[in-house]
Design a protein around this motif. Sequence first.
Motif, PDB file in Angstrom:
ATOM      1  N   SER A 125       5.946  11.225  -2.117  1.00  0.00           N
ATOM      2  CA  SER A 125       6.415   9.993  -2.763  1.00  0.00           C
ATOM      3  C   SER A 125       5.316   9.018  -3.151  1.00  0.00           C
ATOM      4  O   SER A 125       5.599   7.974  -3.736  1.00  0.00           O
ATOM      5  CB  SER A 125       7.426   9.284  -1.856  1.00  0.00           C
ATOM      6  N   SER A 126       4.056   9.334  -2.832  1.00  0.00           N
ATOM      7  CA  SER A 126       2.979   8.421  -3.224  1.00  0.00           C
ATOM      8  C   SER A 126       1.668   9.183  -3.333  1.00  0.00           C
ATOM      9  O   SER A 126       1.507  10.277  -2.779  1.00  0.00           O
ATOM     10  CB  SER A 126       2.832   7.279  -2.216  1.00  0.00           C
ATOM     11  N   PHE A 127       0.713   8.575  -4.050  1.00  0.00           N
ATOM     12  CA  PHE A 127      -0.605   9.179  -4.207  1.00  0.00           C
ATOM     13  C   PHE A 127      -1.326   9.241  -2.864  1.00  0.00           C
ATOM     14  O   PHE A 127      -2.053  10.192  -2.575  1.00  0.00           O
ATOM     15  CB  PHE A 127      -1.421   8.376  -5.222  1.00  0.00           C
ATOM     16  N   GLU A 129       0.019   9.717   0.034  1.00  0.00           N
ATOM     17  CA  GLU A 129       0.560  10.858   0.783  1.00  0.00           C
ATOM     18  C   GLU A 129      -0.056  12.161   0.288  1.00  0.00           C
ATOM     19  O   GLU A 129      -0.309  13.077   1.071  1.00  0.00           O
ATOM     20  CB  GLU A 129       2.081  10.892   0.641  1.00  0.00           C
ATOM     21  N   LEU A 152       4.074  13.947  -7.673  1.00  0.00           N
ATOM     22  CA  LEU A 152       4.612  12.688  -7.162  1.00  0.00           C
ATOM     23  C   LEU A 152       6.052  12.499  -7.623  1.00  0.00           C
ATOM     24  O   LEU A 152       6.363  12.620  -8.807  1.00  0.00           O
ATOM     25  CB  LEU A 152       3.763  11.513  -7.653  1.00  0.00           C
ATOM     26  N   VAL A 154       8.182   9.581  -7.547  1.00  0.00           N
ATOM     27  CA  VAL A 154       8.197   8.141  -7.283  1.00  0.00           C
ATOM     28  C   VAL A 154       9.509   7.537  -7.756  1.00  0.00           C
ATOM     29  O   VAL A 154       9.751   7.372  -8.941  1.00  0.00           O
ATOM     30  CB  VAL A 154       7.019   7.443  -7.991  1.00  0.00           C
ATOM     31  N   ASP A 156      10.676   4.408  -7.733  1.00  0.00           N
ATOM     32  CA  ASP A 156      10.357   2.995  -7.552  1.00  0.00           C
ATOM     33  C   ASP A 156      10.607   2.258  -8.860  1.00  0.00           C
ATOM     34  O   ASP A 156      10.100   2.649  -9.908  1.00  0.00           O
ATOM     35  CB  ASP A 156       8.890   2.846  -7.142  1.00  0.00           C
ATOM     36  N   ILE A 163       3.534  -4.311  -8.916  1.00  0.00           N
ATOM     37  CA  ILE A 163       2.565  -3.341  -8.416  1.00  0.00           C
ATOM     38  C   ILE A 163       1.179  -3.973  -8.366  1.00  0.00           C
ATOM     39  O   ILE A 163       0.443  -3.827  -7.384  1.00  0.00           O
ATOM     40  CB  ILE A 163       2.542  -2.079  -9.305  1.00  0.00           C
TER      41      ILE A 163
END
Length: 206
Positions: A125-127, A129, A152, A154, A156, A163
């Motif tokens: 779910s994220s860079f 991770e 990814l 995401v 969001d 951001i």
Amino acid sequence: IRLAYHNHAFEFKPMHKGKTGYDVFVQTFSPDMSFEVDVSCVSGIVTLAGRVNNVMAKDRAGEIAETLRGVRAVINRLEVEPKPRPSAEIEADVEDALLFDSATDSYEIDPAVEGSVVTLRGEVSSFAEKLLAARVAKGVTGVKQVQNELTLDVNDTRTPAEIRAEVEQRLMWNVYVDHALIKVEVGADGAVTLTGTVGSAAERQK
């Protein structure tokens, strides 16, 4: 006591059938033999050469060099020569490492190993991770290289402004970074661009 080998420039010159003296040493010595890292620096650009027995050692050597004042960039030419292990054993250990690491146990990752090269596939779910999963895999004995093909996912709905505000806040609270000298821009696709001035290669990586 641990014995380590210190190389010399002439040992890297090709000899019989293209092999170097250094190649002969590596093939002859015990896998437990350590090799000293060869370091050179020209105009603030550091080059690391030699051989290490795991990927984490290569990455860590580069990270240490980046922290030194005056270092503008690091060229990491260290070669990884791990102790040979069956691919199935390495794959099982990578799966266990991801499962038992408290930060990656919930990730949907499917590791595959061919030779000593690990390929990570799946979704996170994220860079951050994605980078963390690769770091965990690199810590497994016998891994020579990690190909990170994680994608990814995401979910969001935050705007670019939201951001950017979070990135700026994290930079402000990072003791290794002078946030006042860094400009943050966020595109409509969520891609973050950082511009400005930093004091070292390590600060740029942070």
